[in-house]
Design a protein around this motif. Structure first.
Motif, mmCIF file in Angstrom:
data_model
loop_
_atom_site.group_PDB
_atom_site.id
_atom_site.type_symbol
_atom_site.label_atom_id
_atom_site.label_comp_id
_atom_site.label_asym_id
_atom_site.label_seq_id
_atom_site.Cartn_x
_atom_site.Cartn_y
_atom_site.Cartn_z
ATOM 1 N N LEU A 15 0.851 -1.155 0.188
ATOM 2 C CA LEU A 15 0.034 -0.035 0.077
ATOM 3 C C LEU A 15 0.835 1.416 0.105
ATOM 4 O O LEU A 15 1.810 1.289 0.743
ATOM 5 N N VAL A 17 1.624 4.650 1.104
ATOM 6 C CA VAL A 17 1.415 5.482 2.247
ATOM 7 C C VAL A 17 1.780 7.036 1.806
ATOM 8 O O VAL A 17 0.798 7.679 2.055
ATOM 9 N N ARG A 18 2.846 7.269 1.182
ATOM 10 C CA ARG A 18 3.058 8.734 1.026
ATOM 11 C C ARG A 18 4.027 8.723 -0.300
ATOM 12 O O ARG A 18 4.791 7.720 -0.535
ATOM 13 N N GLU A 37 3.879 0.342 2.500
ATOM 14 C CA GLU A 37 3.664 -0.576 3.387
ATOM 15 C C GLU A 37 3.450 -1.771 3.082
ATOM 16 O O GLU A 37 2.615 -2.107 2.009
ATOM 17 N N GLU A 42 6.765 -0.282 7.177
ATOM 18 C CA GLU A 42 6.897 0.898 6.289
ATOM 19 C C GLU A 42 8.160 0.654 5.517
ATOM 20 O O GLU A 42 9.185 0.546 6.220
ATOM 21 N N THR A 59 -0.478 7.014 -6.074
ATOM 22 C CA THR A 59 -1.057 7.907 -4.999
ATOM 23 C C THR A 59 -1.411 7.289 -3.870
ATOM 24 O O THR A 59 -1.512 6.040 -3.675
ATOM 25 N N PRO A 60 -1.118 8.022 -2.771
ATOM 26 C CA PRO A 60 -1.384 7.573 -1.416
ATOM 27 C C PRO A 60 -2.456 6.818 -1.119
ATOM 28 O O PRO A 60 -3.392 7.400 -1.531
ATOM 29 N N GLY A 61 -2.492 5.706 -0.400
ATOM 30 C CA GLY A 61 -3.706 4.954 -0.288
ATOM 31 C C GLY A 61 -4.211 3.993 -1.124
ATOM 32 O O GLY A 61 -4.825 3.209 -0.984
ATOM 33 N N SER A 62 -3.349 3.744 -2.488
ATOM 34 C CA SER A 62 -3.592 2.805 -3.512
ATOM 35 C C SER A 62 -2.784 1.679 -3.112
ATOM 36 O O SER A 62 -1.655 1.804 -2.761
ATOM 37 N N ALA A 63 -3.411 0.471 -3.443
ATOM 38 C CA ALA A 63 -2.615 -0.629 -3.521
ATOM 39 C C ALA A 63 -2.055 -0.837 -4.661
ATOM 40 O O ALA A 63 -2.585 -0.631 -5.667
#
Length: 79
Positions: A15, A17-18, A37, A42, A59-63
Motif C-alpha cells: 500500500l 503510504v506517502r 507499507e 513501512e 497515489t497515497p492509499g492505493s494498493a
C-alpha cells in the motif's frame, strides 16, 4: 536505449503510504521518493540515481502489485 535513472517500481505488493516528490522535482541518489507499507512494515523507496521526476503514477492509499511503476524518472534536462 535510454540512459539515466530507472523508473521507480514497487519491489513488493503493498500500500502506498506517502509520495515525497512531485513531477518536475530533481532527485539525488539515495533520496526517499515514496513510502509503501508491506507486511505491516513501512519501506522507504529511494532513488538509485540522480534525475528528474517526469510523472508520479502512485497515489497515497492505493494498493500496488509487485513491479508496478510508481514514479517515472528521467535524466535531468529531459534527455
Amino acid at each position: 536505449r535510454p540512459v539515466g535513472p530507472a523508473n521507480l517500481h514497487a519491489p513488493m505488493p503493498g500500500l502506498i503510504v506517502r509520495v515525497n516528490v512531485v513531477a518536475g522535482d530533481t532527485v539525488q541518489p539515495g533520496q526517499g521518493l515514496a513510502v509503501m507499507e508491506a507486511m505491516k512494515m513501512e519501506n522507504e523507496l529511494r532513488a538509485t540515481a540522480a534525475g528528474r521526476v517526469r510523472r508520479v503514477v502512485a497515489t497515497p492509499g492505493s494498493a500496488v502489485e509487485k513491479g508496478a511503476v510508481l514514479l517515472e524518472l528521467e535524466a535531468e534536462g529531459g534527455v
